[in-house]
Design an enzyme around this catalytic site. Structure first.
Site, mmCIF file in Angstrom:
data_model
loop_
_atom_site.group_PDB
_atom_site.id
_atom_site.type_symbol
_atom_site.label_atom_id
_atom_site.label_comp_id
_atom_site.label_asym_id
_atom_site.label_seq_id
_atom_site.Cartn_x
_atom_site.Cartn_y
_atom_site.Cartn_z
ATOM 1 N N LYS A 1 0.653 -1.169 0.246
ATOM 2 C CA LYS A 1 0.008 0.145 -0.183
ATOM 3 C C LYS A 1 0.951 1.386 -0.018
ATOM 4 O O LYS A 1 2.302 1.102 0.095
ATOM 5 C CB LYS A 1 -0.908 0.052 1.156
ATOM 6 C CG LYS A 1 -2.144 -1.193 0.840
ATOM 7 C CD LYS A 1 -2.979 -0.929 0.119
ATOM 8 C CE LYS A 1 -4.026 -1.863 -0.332
ATOM 9 N NZ LYS A 1 -4.513 -3.037 0.403
HETATM 10 C C1 LIG Z 1 -5.739 -3.810 0.811
HETATM 11 C C2 LIG Z 1 -7.148 -3.753 0.777
HETATM 12 C C3 LIG Z 1 -8.039 -3.957 1.867
HETATM 13 C C4 LIG Z 1 -7.625 -4.763 3.138
HETATM 14 O O1 LIG Z 1 -6.395 -4.659 3.635
HETATM 15 P P1 LIG Z 1 -5.438 -5.741 4.592
HETATM 16 O O2 LIG Z 1 -4.642 -4.601 5.068
HETATM 17 O O3 LIG Z 1 -4.708 -6.222 3.424
HETATM 18 O O4 LIG Z 1 -6.269 -6.354 5.254
HETATM 19 C C5 LIG Z 1 -9.503 -3.821 1.900
HETATM 20 N N1 LIG Z 1 -9.853 -3.254 0.850
HETATM 21 C C6 LIG Z 1 -8.939 -2.943 -0.655
HETATM 22 C C7 LIG Z 1 -9.896 -2.358 -1.517
HETATM 23 C C8 LIG Z 1 -7.568 -3.101 -0.414
HETATM 24 O O5 LIG Z 1 -7.103 -3.048 -1.494
#
Ligand SMILES: *Cc1c(COP(=O)(O)O)cnc(C)c1O
Length: 380
Positions: free
Chosen positions: A187
């Protein structure tokens, strides 16, 4: 030139970590307090400064969404509106509360929730809308909030893609009802795994602080003093969802570098936009990278016959690609989340392709990716 590239894989995404992160982790290991303590407190403090509102850190973004919904008293018998075109994490967070996810269509241009479609799916059981900020863009977020207000719904933003994005100069997370972020490895910033809930609703904040620690009331306050609770009460179902000091130490350093990481992402996205601008079958997302910090770079290729063939060709050329996201209402577990068709989602998804984007990508990589992409598109 092209041949020279094939010995090296251009990755779709990757973490971007430096010495500062390594040192910070070593510091935590040396002190021997790995659980939730001062580093998590520090990261929450820094995030709260960043957003101008309190942030509560969790073990991942899915947990953030789950606990935000629970803190709004959403559970069995309730319905939550959510675009089908999202990571399955959004749907799992809703179903984890016992509520029903109601799959909605997206706007064909921005690929974010089409609130008109969502409004047509409101029932007496509808309690909340989960807006998903696809690729970092927020679509018609004002329209979504207005629609929610008209219908008395909570808004839980899945802002996993939108860390740092602004709307009229104001950061996502700095306004609105509740925003949830993810700090997983790829991210916009990472803490290894991780996530946070940002809101100014005191009741939601306290419930998330408690439910992340198995519902042990006020345990957070003790842990930040280096203690823990031995006598306590538990008043609701809790979860083991807190963040560890190891993760927070990485997150603190990533946040310090955020401007550089963000600048690189927006530079690369603008570069892709320029390189792909003239191809009549390639439709780019209508994002202003002055305001949006892109998490992914997704395009729609009109008339694309086989996503998988194109992706295989790209891979042979040393380029990883992705498809964000296989619609959730196509999945066995979520096939009952829609009573009526989702024509835009069904039509758009087979034409989507996500190109490599991460701060370690070189300018020449984007040139090569586009050269190959346009060559292969014309074959199809
Ligand atoms: C990454 C992501 C999540 C969840 O995040 P995690 O930290 O992997 O649990 C939820 N929604 C979207 C659209 C994402 O890209």
């Amino acid at each position: 030139m092209a041949g020279m590239r094939s010995d090296r894989m251009i990755r779709l995404s990757r973490s971007c970590l430096g010495d500062a992160e390594k040192q910070a982790v070593m510091g935590v290991l040396d002190r021997g307090f790995l659980g939730m303590g001062v580093e998590v407190q520090q990261f929450e403090h820094d995030l709260s400064e960043f957003f101008g509102r309190p942030a509560v850190c969790l073990v991942n973004g899915t947990a953030a969404l789950h606990l935000a919904l629970q803190a709004c008293d959403i559970g069995r018998g309730d319905e939550v509106l959510v675009p089908s075109l999202t990571y399955v994490a959004s749907f799992q967070a809703i179903s984890a509360t016992g509520a029903k996810a109601v799959a909605c269509d997206v706007d064909a241009r921005t690929l974010t929730l089409d609130w008109r479609d969502a409004e047509s799916r409101v029932t007496p059981a509808t309690r909340a809308v989960m807006a998903v900020h696809y690729a970092g863009g927020v679509g018609d977020i004002e329209g979504i909030y207005a629609f929610a207000q008209r219908n008395g719904l909570r808004v839980v933003e899945d802002a996993s893609h939108a860390f740092g994005t602004t709307v009229q100069q104001i950061r996502i997370g700095s306004f609105g009802d509740i925003s949830c972020f993810s700090f997983d490895g790829i991210k916009n910033i990472t803490s290894g795994e991780g996530g946070c809930v940002v809101t100014d609703n005191e009741q939601v904040l306290q419930r998330v602080r408690d439910t992340r620690l198995l519902g042990v009331e006020k345990d957070t306050e003790n842990r930040y003093l280096g203690q823990r609770s031995w006598e306590f009460d538990v008043a609701e179902q809790g979860w083991r969802y807190h963040m560890s000091n190891i993760m927070a130490a990485i997150g603190v350093e990533q946040l310090k570098r955020f401007n550089d990481l963000a600048e690189r992402r927006r530079h690369l996205a603008r570069r892709y936009d320029g390189l792909l601008a003239t191809h009549e079958r390639v439709i780019r997302l209508p994002l202003d990278y002055g305001a949006v910090i892109p998490h992914i770079y997704a395009i729609r290729i009109q008339g694309l016959k086989s996503q998988s063939t194109l992706r295989a060709r790209m891979l042979e050329a040393g380029i990883q690609t992705g498809t964000h996201y296989q619609p959730n209402h196509w999945l066995t577990y979520y096939r009952d989340t829609t009573a009526r068709p989702l024509p835009v989602t069904d039509a758009v998804f087979p034409e989507l392709l996500t190109l490599p984007l991460h701060p370690g990508l070189e300018d020449e990589d984007t040139d090569y990716v586009c050269e190959k992409l346009l060559e292969f598109i014309d074959e199809h």
